[in-house]
Design a protein around this motif. Sequence first.
Motif, PDB file in Angstrom:
ATOM      1  N   ASN A  59       0.793  -1.231   0.000  1.00  0.00           N
ATOM      2  CA  ASN A  59       0.000   0.000   0.000  1.00  0.00           C
ATOM      3  C   ASN A  59       0.830   1.288   0.000  1.00  0.00           C
ATOM      4  O   ASN A  59       0.317   2.352   0.298  1.00  0.00           O
ATOM      5  CB  ASN A  59      -0.969   0.030   1.192  1.00  0.00           C
ATOM      6  CG  ASN A  59      -1.994  -1.071   1.117  1.00  0.00           C
ATOM      7  OD1 ASN A  59      -2.487  -1.404   0.041  1.00  0.00           O
ATOM      8  ND2 ASN A  59      -2.325  -1.651   2.257  1.00  0.00           N
ATOM      9  N   PHE A  60       2.109   1.205  -0.321  1.00  0.00           N
ATOM     10  CA  PHE A  60       2.951   2.397  -0.379  1.00  0.00           C
ATOM     11  C   PHE A  60       3.038   2.971  -1.788  1.00  0.00           C
ATOM     12  O   PHE A  60       3.597   4.033  -1.985  1.00  0.00           O
ATOM     13  CB  PHE A  60       4.376   2.095   0.107  1.00  0.00           C
ATOM     14  CG  PHE A  60       4.483   1.998   1.596  1.00  0.00           C
ATOM     15  CD1 PHE A  60       4.409   3.134   2.382  1.00  0.00           C
ATOM     16  CD2 PHE A  60       4.640   0.777   2.212  1.00  0.00           C
ATOM     17  CE1 PHE A  60       4.514   3.055   3.758  1.00  0.00           C
ATOM     18  CE2 PHE A  60       4.740   0.691   3.587  1.00  0.00           C
ATOM     19  CZ  PHE A  60       4.678   1.825   4.358  1.00  0.00           C
ATOM     20  N   GLY A  61       2.543   2.280  -2.782  1.00  0.00           N
ATOM     21  CA  GLY A  61       2.585   2.773  -4.159  1.00  0.00           C
ATOM     22  C   GLY A  61       3.583   2.015  -5.006  1.00  0.00           C
ATOM     23  O   GLY A  61       3.265   1.609  -6.115  1.00  0.00           O
ATOM     24  N   ASP A  62       4.798   1.834  -4.515  1.00  0.00           N
ATOM     25  CA  ASP A  62       5.779   1.011  -5.226  1.00  0.00           C
ATOM     26  C   ASP A  62       6.724   0.365  -4.214  1.00  0.00           C
ATOM     27  O   ASP A  62       6.751   0.720  -3.037  1.00  0.00           O
ATOM     28  CB  ASP A  62       6.544   1.810  -6.286  1.00  0.00           C
ATOM     29  CG  ASP A  62       7.382   2.926  -5.720  1.00  0.00           C
ATOM     30  OD1 ASP A  62       7.405   3.095  -4.492  1.00  0.00           O
ATOM     31  OD2 ASP A  62       8.044   3.613  -6.506  1.00  0.00           O
ATOM     32  N   VAL A  63       7.501  -0.605  -4.702  1.00  0.00           N
ATOM     33  CA  VAL A  63       8.356  -1.400  -3.828  1.00  0.00           C
ATOM     34  C   VAL A  63       9.475  -0.556  -3.223  1.00  0.00           C
ATOM     35  O   VAL A  63       9.810  -0.706  -2.049  1.00  0.00           O
ATOM     36  CB  VAL A  63       8.944  -2.610  -4.603  1.00  0.00           C
ATOM     37  CG1 VAL A  63       9.954  -3.346  -3.754  1.00  0.00           C
ATOM     38  CG2 VAL A  63       7.851  -3.554  -5.021  1.00  0.00           C
ATOM     39  N   SER A  64      10.049   0.354  -3.998  1.00  0.00           N
ATOM     40  CA  SER A  64      11.172   1.138  -3.467  1.00  0.00           C
ATOM     41  C   SER A  64      10.736   2.008  -2.288  1.00  0.00           C
ATOM     42  O   SER A  64      11.492   2.189  -1.335  1.00  0.00           O
ATOM     43  CB  SER A  64      11.818   1.978  -4.562  1.00  0.00           C
ATOM     44  OG  SER A  64      10.925   2.954  -5.025  1.00  0.00           O
ATOM     45  N   THR A  65       9.514   2.536  -2.327  1.00  0.00           N
ATOM     46  CA  THR A  65       9.015   3.320  -1.199  1.00  0.00           C
ATOM     47  C   THR A  65       8.798   2.430   0.022  1.00  0.00           C
ATOM     48  O   THR A  65       9.143   2.813   1.148  1.00  0.00           O
ATOM     49  CB  THR A  65       7.694   4.029  -1.571  1.00  0.00           C
ATOM     50  OG1 THR A  65       7.894   4.795  -2.755  1.00  0.00           O
ATOM     51  CG2 THR A  65       7.214   4.924  -0.451  1.00  0.00           C
TER      52      THR A  65
END
Length: 181
Positions: free
Chosen positions: A52-58
């Motif tokens: 739920n952060f938008g993308d994996v790196s975040t």
Amino acid sequence: MSKKSTIKKRFVIEGAIALFIAVSPVLFYSYKYLPQEVTTWTVLGITMTENNFGDVSTAIYFYLSKVVPLLLLVIWFVTSKNWWYHAILIPIAMYSFQLYTVLNYTDSERIDENEILYVIAVTMVVIPVVYFIRVKLVDKHVHGIDLEAMDTELQILKEKEELRKEREKLEQRQKTTSKKM
């Protein structure tokens, strides 16, 4: 033979700890080298999701910003020989609660805001313990007050007082018996 294996084991453990400490800045900033705008990422058979952060790196950024300092603090706590090392439990608790929030993140939650309430509870326990240890050490080493020696001395004084009272009673009895004769 066992002493040699103990030394080798200790050397390996301390080497691993030193290696982790040396590599921790690289681990902390490794999220920058992950692919952007990706919702899942698999490395060495471990699949990471965006949680739920938008993308994996975040998501990895938030995980690493909590895990790396937490592990460094745990290493510091375990290896510290200072009398105040219990105070390190406060930032350990803070990062632990923050990590728990990040791992259980949903879109509606805010990160790093409500953990202070939990940390205050931990702080209310840790600070009195640290202060009590400090007072004991200051009394003993700075002021030269040995509480055990004081307790023994007080006990001896009590016993002397009891013996003095008994002797006075015996003297009173002797006087009354000598007057009767």
